[in-house]
Design an enzyme around this catalytic site. Structure first.
Site, PDB file in Angstrom:
ATOM      1  N   ARG A 134       0.849  -1.185   0.000  1.00  0.00           N
ATOM      2  CA  ARG A 134       0.000   0.000   0.000  1.00  0.00           C
ATOM      3  C   ARG A 134       0.887   1.239   0.000  1.00  0.00           C
ATOM      4  O   ARG A 134       1.923   1.278   0.675  1.00  0.00           O
ATOM      5  CB  ARG A 134      -0.927   0.028   1.229  1.00  0.00           C
ATOM      6  CG  ARG A 134      -2.038  -1.014   1.196  1.00  0.00           C
ATOM      7  CD  ARG A 134      -3.077  -0.720   0.126  1.00  0.00           C
ATOM      8  NE  ARG A 134      -4.163  -1.697   0.109  1.00  0.00           N
ATOM      9  CZ  ARG A 134      -4.193  -2.781  -0.658  1.00  0.00           C
ATOM     10  NH1 ARG A 134      -3.180  -3.033  -1.486  1.00  0.00           N
ATOM     11  NH2 ARG A 134      -5.227  -3.604  -0.614  1.00  0.00           N
TER      12      ARG A 134
ATOM     13  N   GLU B 134      -4.026   7.472  -5.181  1.00  0.00           N
ATOM     14  CA  GLU B 134      -4.174   6.821  -6.479  1.00  0.00           C
ATOM     15  C   GLU B 134      -5.470   7.242  -7.150  1.00  0.00           C
ATOM     16  O   GLU B 134      -6.502   7.369  -6.476  1.00  0.00           O
ATOM     17  CB  GLU B 134      -4.149   5.297  -6.301  1.00  0.00           C
ATOM     18  CG  GLU B 134      -2.839   4.778  -5.751  1.00  0.00           C
ATOM     19  CD  GLU B 134      -2.819   3.253  -5.587  1.00  0.00           C
ATOM     20  OE1 GLU B 134      -3.834   2.597  -5.893  1.00  0.00           O
ATOM     21  OE2 GLU B 134      -1.786   2.714  -5.151  1.00  0.00           O
TER      22      GLU B 134
ATOM     23  N   HIS C 129      -0.789   0.027  -9.979  1.00  0.00           N
ATOM     24  CA  HIS C 129      -1.461  -0.884  -9.043  1.00  0.00           C
ATOM     25  C   HIS C 129      -2.061  -2.090  -9.783  1.00  0.00           C
ATOM     26  O   HIS C 129      -3.266  -2.340  -9.730  1.00  0.00           O
ATOM     27  CB  HIS C 129      -2.567  -0.141  -8.271  1.00  0.00           C
ATOM     28  CG  HIS C 129      -2.897  -0.790  -6.958  1.00  0.00           C
ATOM     29  ND1 HIS C 129      -3.320  -0.096  -5.862  1.00  0.00           N
ATOM     30  CD2 HIS C 129      -2.862  -2.105  -6.567  1.00  0.00           C
ATOM     31  CE1 HIS C 129      -3.539  -0.913  -4.858  1.00  0.00           C
ATOM     32  NE2 HIS C 129      -3.268  -2.141  -5.256  1.00  0.00           N
ATOM     33  N   ILE C 130      -1.193  -2.838 -10.432  1.00  0.00           N
ATOM     34  CA  ILE C 130      -1.637  -3.978 -11.248  1.00  0.00           C
ATOM     35  C   ILE C 130      -1.080  -5.299 -10.720  1.00  0.00           C
ATOM     36  O   ILE C 130      -0.904  -6.258 -11.468  1.00  0.00           O
ATOM     37  CB  ILE C 130      -1.257  -3.785 -12.728  1.00  0.00           C
ATOM     38  CG1 ILE C 130       0.253  -3.544 -12.889  1.00  0.00           C
ATOM     39  CG2 ILE C 130      -2.052  -2.642 -13.341  1.00  0.00           C
ATOM     40  CD1 ILE C 130       0.729  -3.537 -14.345  1.00  0.00           C
TER      41      ILE C 130
END
Length: 321
Positions: free
Chosen positions: A238, A267, A286-287
């Site tokens: 995170r 994000e 964020h994949i």
């Protein structure tokens, strides 16, 4: 009347069909735009179930609006976007999607480590820009991964699987966690150590810890200064566990060599974000779990959990049991 299910992002119709057959279902019609807060609050006030994304804040305000809400199925392992205490107080079941994404996220995390260490993205951009004029002994030279030391902060299921990947590169594995993982030590030869020792000894520091009050801003300039100047830092947990401004300063001033980042404090990040100006940063959106197979499994698990709760049964993954 049929129970009402609201889905906060557009999902493939084949995923949603099992819910439509039994319940009234409404779905936000955009794949890449967050549902507006006003819309979410309005729909939650009527919903028996919500299928949410990590970007949806399920807080006191929303939970108090959802008077008939029975379940929130979050399309993620983490659930720091949900006020668990408030949900539990109201008898709302919270579900997540653990296990099904472990391997995919570990693959991506190790790939990010490799890309940052060997300057792969930088090299790809270099050649696309027409800058490759000749072979050179130290052209885009990065750092070896094999036989180095990896330090994993957060030895949950994903951390353990990253450690397993590291054994294929003959790496020494250090880890720091709230509790020791004896099975990881015996099976993979990992060594438990303090956070300070891990930071100082590791060539690669991989952050996979959940976001809590204790882990927020865990990585600061002081921590980066105690790392090796050749260290590569990877964050796939995170964003808020890292002080981004201080990471930027550490990378710019040469406290560490490079960083691979899949997550950020806010994000999506703006294209003018300071970290994106640095050539020694590999940044991706964020994949971590974003393979087709894994994302479909995550969606189907959310659907299954909602159906189980609305049918009066125990869900498969009950966070606030």
């Amino acid at each position: 009347m049929k129970p009402f299910v609201y889905i906060t992002r557009k999902l493939p119709e084949e995923v949603v069909t099992p819910l439509r057959e039994k319940y009234e279902v409404k779905m936000w019609d955009k794949e890449d735009v967050i549902v507006p807060r006003t819309v979410l609050l309005e729909e939650a006030s009527k919903a028996d179930a919500l299928l949410t994304m990590l970007s949806d804040q399920i807080d006191e305000e929303l939970l108090s609006a959802g008077e008939q809400l029975k379940v929130v199925a979050n399309l993620a392992v983490g659930y720091d976007n949900i006020d668990i205490e408030a949900a539990t107080k109201r008898g709302v079941t919270i579900c997540n999607t653990p296990d099904v994404l472990t391997d995919s996220t570990a693959d991506l995390t190790f790939g990010l480590l490799m890309a940052a260490a060997r300057r792969i993205v930088e090299g790809a951009e270099f050649i696309k820009a027409g800058q490759w004029k000749s072979w050179s002994p130290l052209l885009l030279a990065g750092y070896d991964i094999h036989h180095k030391t990896i330090g994993i902060v957060g030895m949950g299921s994903i951390g353990s699987t990253v450690a397993k990947r590291a054994t294929g590169f003959d790496m020494e594995i250090l880890y720091h966690n709230r509790s020791r993982k004896m099975e990881v030590e015996s099976e993979l030869g990992a060594t438990y150590c303090s956070f300070d020792e891990l930071v100082e000894r590791s060539d690669f520091i991989v952050c996979l810890t959940p976001l809590t009050a204790e882990t927020k801003d865990l990585f600061t300039r002081d921590v980066f200064k105690r790392m090796k100047k050749t260290a590569v830092f990877v964050n796939a947990s995170r964003g808020p566990v890292v002080n981004e401004q201080e990471l930027y300063e550490a990378l710019k001033e040469g406290d560490i060599a490079a960083a691979g980042l899949d997550v950020f404090d806010k994000e999506p990040i703006d294209e003018t974000h300071p970290l994106l100006t640095l050539s020694n940063v590999v940044a991706i959106p964020h994949i971590g779990s974003a393979s087709i197979e894994t994302r479909m499994k995550m969606m189907n698990l959310c659907v299954e959990n909602i159906d189980l709760i609305l049918s009066g049964q125990e869900p498969k993954t009950h966070v606030n049991k």
